[in-house]
Design an enzyme around this catalytic site. Structure first.
Site, mmCIF file in Angstrom:
data_model
loop_
_atom_site.group_PDB
_atom_site.id
_atom_site.type_symbol
_atom_site.label_atom_id
_atom_site.label_comp_id
_atom_site.label_asym_id
_atom_site.label_seq_id
_atom_site.Cartn_x
_atom_site.Cartn_y
_atom_site.Cartn_z
ATOM 1 N N LYS A 171 -5.520 10.358 18.383
ATOM 2 C CA LYS A 171 -6.742 9.686 17.918
ATOM 3 C C LYS A 171 -7.436 10.575 16.887
ATOM 4 O O LYS A 171 -7.153 11.770 16.808
ATOM 5 C CB LYS A 171 -7.681 9.417 19.103
ATOM 6 C CG LYS A 171 -7.030 8.720 20.276
ATOM 7 C CD LYS A 171 -6.855 7.227 20.080
ATOM 8 C CE LYS A 171 -5.998 6.689 21.204
ATOM 9 N NZ LYS A 171 -6.029 5.281 21.421
HETATM 10 C C1 LIG Z 1 -5.960 4.719 22.848
HETATM 11 C C2 LIG Z 1 -6.766 3.524 23.131
HETATM 12 C C3 LIG Z 1 -7.308 3.286 24.420
HETATM 13 C C4 LIG Z 1 -6.990 4.124 25.621
HETATM 14 O O1 LIG Z 1 -7.252 5.479 25.494
HETATM 15 P P1 LIG Z 1 -6.440 6.518 26.421
HETATM 16 O O2 LIG Z 1 -7.149 7.813 26.181
HETATM 17 O O3 LIG Z 1 -5.027 6.530 25.951
HETATM 18 O O4 LIG Z 1 -6.570 6.059 27.825
HETATM 19 C C5 LIG Z 1 -8.115 2.171 24.583
HETATM 20 N N1 LIG Z 1 -8.365 1.320 23.570
HETATM 21 C C6 LIG Z 1 -7.860 1.511 22.334
HETATM 22 C C7 LIG Z 1 -8.196 0.547 21.248
HETATM 23 C C8 LIG Z 1 -7.022 2.606 22.081
HETATM 24 O O5 LIG Z 1 -6.505 2.775 20.862
#
Ligand SMILES: *Cc1c(COP(=O)(O)O)cnc(C)c1O
Length: 386
Positions: A204
């Site tokens: 991210k």
């Molecule tokens: C990555 C993501 C999540 C979940 O996050 P994690 O840290 O992997 O649990 C939820 N919503 C969106 C849109 C994402 O891209």
């Protein structure tokens, strides 16, 4: 050397020394769970996010679960969201027994379409799926919240979403797992919904070296309840439980990583913006480049282009792969068509915009350390292939 899709190694070089020193401090105090670094980074996150409260947790998925639980959302409740997102958005709603009601996205921003949001609300109110597709069991649902997604880093259309929510007395939980660092009309996007959830998954925009997440809010009561939910629904004391919760704490070591990464995050967001602008300039007229409406700033989790059709997209991906240029398809199957949600009764054709995007979208390498040389190669390869 192959071009990386996301370059975590180059980034590590920027912060490695600081992180190693921080780890040494953790070894010195040995508070591996909820050590002092957690509060330190939460204070820094709240300042950056523009909110009174920042509460770290174990993942972006738990960051979605915590506000839903704090709002008392469960069986019999409906949450409006988009099908063109990562699975965890709908999963968090369904895990609590609530029903995700999907609303198609705008074809240019890839985010929830406010006009269709109005239609979905009307359809639920008058119990008429001819106005807008509704999931099985729609007759008995109570609408509680809207969960917009800041897909690929672009803020959703919050002026319209927040106005609808105020009128209908609904909560808004922003799924900003990809959007942290984005700006909406001069304000950090994280400060706009009642609660914003983000993820610190390594890929991210603001990632750590493992799993992690956080929620942001200005609501003191929701903040208290979410802090309790983070640790098994604890009350005034860890062995006094006032509600059901989770084990959703962020890790002290990851707080060290996050502190270092947050320090370089503003410069990284600028670098991502530069990369996006170079793609825009190089690819304009050849493929459909991402739209950023006036007054919005994306955190550029992904740079996603659209091709003319499905055949063209798959051919472009194969041509780039043969030249060692990695690409990704986010998302090949919209959530309403995932097998696990077949009980909701949505069909091919229920969400035509999302279904079309899943056939024609392609994400190009995007990270703050993409060199101009590598980016030129990518742009030339795309231009030659289409
Ligand atoms: C990555 C993501 C999540 C979940 O996050 P994690 O840290 O992997 O649990 C939820 N919503 C969106 C849109 C994402 O891209």
């Amino acid at each position: 050397m192959a071009i990386p899709f996301v370059d975590i190694k180059s980034q590590l070089a920027q912060v490695e020394q600081e992180i190693r020193q921080g780890f040494d401090r953790v070894f010195a105090h040995c508070q591996f769970i909820m050590g002092p670094e957690i509060k330190e980074v939460e204070d820094q996150l709240a300042a950056f996010a523009g909110t009174k409260h920042a509460i770290t947790c174990s993942s972006g998925t738990d960051a979605l679960l915590m506000p839903l639980m704090a709002m008392g959302i469960g069986a019999g409740d409906a949450v409006l969201t988009t099908p063109f997102t990562f699975f965890a958005t709908l999963e968090s709603i369904a895990l609590l027994g609530a029903t995700p009601v999907v609303v198609d996205v705008d074809p240019r921003t890839f985010n929830i379409d406010p006009a269709k949001l109005e239609l979905a609300i009307k359809a639920l109110k008058v119990k008429d799926p001819s106005i807008h597709p509704l999931p099985a069991g729609y007759e008995n649902l109570t609408l509680k919240a809207i969960m917009p997604v800041d897909l690929f880093g672009l803020p959703a259309d919050y002026d319209r979403i927040m106005a609808i929510a105020a009128r209908e007395k609904l909560y808004v939980i922003g799924d900003s797992a990809q959007g942290f660092g984005g700006v909406y009309k001069g304000r950090p996007v994280s400060a706009i919904p009642h609660v914003t959830a983000t993820s610190f998954f390594p890929a991210k925009p603001l990632g750590v070296y493992g799993d992690g997440g956080a929620v942001f809010t200005n609501d003191d009561n929701l903040a208290d309840v979410m802090r309790s939910i983070r640790v098994h629904g604890m009350g005034h004391d860890r062995y006094y439980n006032v509600r059901l919760g989770l084990n959703a704490r962020f890790d002290t070591f990851q707080a060290v990583v996050l502190k270092a990464k947050l320090r370089i995050f503003p410069a990284e967001l600028d670098a991502r913006q530069d990369v996006a602008e170079r793609y825009d300039a190089g690819l304009a007229g050849k493929v459909t480049t991402p739209l950023v409406p006036n007054g919005y700033r994306s955190s550029w989790a992904q740079y996603s282009i659209l091709t003319k059709g499905a055949k063209e997209r798959d051919a472009l991906q194969a041509t780039l792969k043969a030249q060692d240029i990695p690409t990704m398809i986010y998302y090949p199957i919209p959530c309403h068509l995932q097998p696990v949600f077949s009980n909701l009764g949505y069909k091919q054709g229920s969400m035509p915009v999302s279904e079309g995007l899943s056939q024609t979208i392609l994400s190009l390498p995007m990270h703050p350390y993409l060199t101009q040389d590598d980016q030129k190669k990518i742009i030339e390869a795309v231009k030659k292939a289409v």
